[in-house]
Motif scaffolding. Structure first.
Motif, PDB file in Angstrom:
ATOM      1  N   GLN A  54      31.526  49.652  34.473  1.00  0.00           N
ATOM      2  CA  GLN A  54      31.626  48.447  33.662  1.00  0.00           C
ATOM      3  C   GLN A  54      33.088  48.078  33.452  1.00  0.00           C
ATOM      4  O   GLN A  54      33.985  48.879  33.728  1.00  0.00           O
ATOM      5  N   GLY A  55      33.323  46.868  32.940  1.00  0.00           N
ATOM      6  CA  GLY A  55      34.673  46.457  32.586  1.00  0.00           C
ATOM      7  C   GLY A  55      35.090  47.064  31.253  1.00  0.00           C
ATOM      8  O   GLY A  55      34.313  47.743  30.596  1.00  0.00           O
ATOM      9  N   LEU A  56      36.312  46.817  30.868  1.00  0.00           N
ATOM     10  CA  LEU A  56      36.829  47.355  29.605  1.00  0.00           C
ATOM     11  C   LEU A  56      36.405  46.463  28.437  1.00  0.00           C
ATOM     12  O   LEU A  56      36.299  45.239  28.576  1.00  0.00           O
ATOM     13  N   GLN A  57      36.190  47.092  27.296  1.00  0.00           N
ATOM     14  CA  GLN A  57      35.916  46.334  26.078  1.00  0.00           C
ATOM     15  C   GLN A  57      36.694  46.931  24.917  1.00  0.00           C
ATOM     16  O   GLN A  57      36.987  48.129  24.894  1.00  0.00           O
ATOM     17  N   LEU A  58      37.022  46.087  23.951  1.00  0.00           N
ATOM     18  CA  LEU A  58      37.844  46.503  22.829  1.00  0.00           C
ATOM     19  C   LEU A  58      37.040  47.379  21.867  1.00  0.00           C
ATOM     20  O   LEU A  58      35.925  47.021  21.465  1.00  0.00           O
ATOM     21  N   ARG A  68      33.054  41.624  43.994  1.00  0.00           N
ATOM     22  CA  ARG A  68      33.041  42.983  43.434  1.00  0.00           C
ATOM     23  C   ARG A  68      33.616  43.993  44.419  1.00  0.00           C
ATOM     24  O   ARG A  68      34.263  44.961  44.027  1.00  0.00           O
ATOM     25  N   TYR A  69      33.335  43.780  45.719  1.00  0.00           N
ATOM     26  CA  TYR A  69      33.800  44.717  46.748  1.00  0.00           C
ATOM     27  C   TYR A  69      34.343  43.915  47.930  1.00  0.00           C
ATOM     28  O   TYR A  69      33.709  42.957  48.366  1.00  0.00           O
ATOM     29  N   SER A  74      42.558  49.632  45.830  1.00  0.00           N
ATOM     30  CA  SER A  74      42.501  49.873  44.401  1.00  0.00           C
ATOM     31  C   SER A  74      41.394  49.032  43.775  1.00  0.00           C
ATOM     32  O   SER A  74      40.759  48.214  44.437  1.00  0.00           O
ATOM     33  N   MET A  75      41.202  49.254  42.452  1.00  0.00           N
ATOM     34  CA  MET A  75      40.354  48.381  41.650  1.00  0.00           C
ATOM     35  C   MET A  75      41.262  47.374  40.958  1.00  0.00           C
ATOM     36  O   MET A  75      42.237  47.754  40.315  1.00  0.00           O
ATOM     37  N   TYR A  76      40.930  46.092  41.083  1.00  0.00           N
ATOM     38  CA  TYR A  76      41.724  45.041  40.466  1.00  0.00           C
ATOM     39  C   TYR A  76      40.936  44.419  39.321  1.00  0.00           C
ATOM     40  O   TYR A  76      39.783  44.014  39.487  1.00  0.00           O
ATOM     41  N   LEU A  77      41.587  44.353  38.166  1.00  0.00           N
ATOM     42  CA  LEU A  77      40.932  43.829  36.962  1.00  0.00           C
ATOM     43  C   LEU A  77      41.650  42.576  36.478  1.00  0.00           C
ATOM     44  O   LEU A  77      42.875  42.576  36.325  1.00  0.00           O
ATOM     45  N   CYS A  78      40.876  41.554  36.217  1.00  0.00           N
ATOM     46  CA  CYS A  78      41.394  40.323  35.634  1.00  0.00           C
ATOM     47  C   CYS A  78      41.011  40.294  34.158  1.00  0.00           C
ATOM     48  O   CYS A  78      39.956  40.814  33.768  1.00  0.00           O
ATOM     49  N   GLY A 131      35.800  43.644  37.619  1.00  0.00           N
ATOM     50  CA  GLY A 131      36.665  44.269  38.607  1.00  0.00           C
ATOM     51  C   GLY A 131      36.313  43.926  40.036  1.00  0.00           C
ATOM     52  O   GLY A 131      35.163  43.599  40.354  1.00  0.00           O
ATOM     53  N   SER A 132      37.331  44.007  40.888  1.00  0.00           N
ATOM     54  CA  SER A 132      37.158  43.820  42.330  1.00  0.00           C
ATOM     55  C   SER A 132      37.715  45.062  43.012  1.00  0.00           C
ATOM     56  O   SER A 132      38.908  45.346  42.887  1.00  0.00           O
ATOM     57  N   ARG A 133      36.839  45.766  43.709  1.00  0.00           N
ATOM     58  CA  ARG A 133      37.305  46.974  44.401  1.00  0.00           C
ATOM     59  C   ARG A 133      37.696  46.598  45.817  1.00  0.00           C
ATOM     60  O   ARG A 133      36.853  46.211  46.617  1.00  0.00           O
TER      61      ARG A 133
END
Lengths: 117, 113
Positions: free
Chosen positions: A42-46, B9-10, B87-91, B107-109
């Protein structure tokens, strides 16, 4: 420049035990402090954040953290963990106005909390 | 509900290819960020943007560029992908307040062969 150090890369603990995840930061100016959680896939959450006021901050899921300016720390605690708390936890810092890193949010290396039955 | 959407995602790309990672947010947020996440290194800031057409280098901008032509969209560009960019890229996006919460995409792996 600001930086964050999470002192433990992995923390194993048994269910219902207390836990503390440690975080120290460095900055030349006053800061805002955050804890984020990332559950598997999952993504990050606060989880919680410290902006000002009381140094003890309460967040979601029973977590709390204490800001200690003299020790430049912001440790995360929970008195009794559950299996569902298994996740990776990230401490983060953001400088208030006047710092060279103003606007950036800098994260620590992460701590993987694994709760065993 | 707040939503940050990353287009892929990938992805699997070859060395030397140009790669575009797209991110869209629906919250009218001023600030947007690109991080890469690697085991043991946490999240490292690549670029961030205060507003449309504005960008600031983060801690590891080398080999990357960004584009923000519209408020809701922030693109990360790898001009010539290399294997060390696997890598994993997070926006993420945030309202203008520095003390505000970051909202992350899933995320985009990216794998570069």
């Amino acid at each position: 420049a600001q930086s964050v150090t999470q002192l433990d890369s992995q923390v194993p603990v048994f269910e219902e035990a207390p836990v503390e995840l440690r975080c120290n930061y460095s900055s030349s100016v006053s800061v805002y402090l955050f804890w984020y959680v990332q559950y598997p896939n999952q993504g990050l959450q606060l989880l919680l954040k410290y902006l000002s006021g009381s140094t003890l901050v309460k967040g979601i899921n029973g977590f709390e953290a204490e800001f200690n300016k003299s020790q430049t720390s912001f440790h995360l605690r929970k008195p009794s963990v559950h299996i569902s708390d298994t996740a990776e936890y990230f401490c983060a810092v953001s400088e208030r106005a006047g710092g060279t890193s103003y606007g950036k949010l800098t994260f620590g290396q992460g701590t993987i909390l694994t709760v065993h039955p | 509900d707040v939503k940050v959407t990353q287009s892929s995602r990938y992805l699997v790309k070859r060395t030397g290819e140009k790669v575009f990672l797209e991110c869209v947010q629906d919250m009218d947020h001023e600030n947007m960020f690109w991080y890469r996440q690697d085991p043991g290194l946490g999240l490292r800031l690549i670029y961030f943007s205060y507003d449309v057409k504005m960008k600031e280098k983060g801690d590891i901008p080398e080999g990357y560029s960004v584009s923000r032509e519209k408020k809701e969209r922030f693109s990360l560009i790898l001009e010539s992908a290399s294997t060390n960019q696997t890598s994993m890229y997070l926006c993420a996006s945030r309202e203008s307040s520095v003390g505000g919460e970051l909202f992350f995409g899933e995320g985009s792996r990216l794998t570069v062969l």
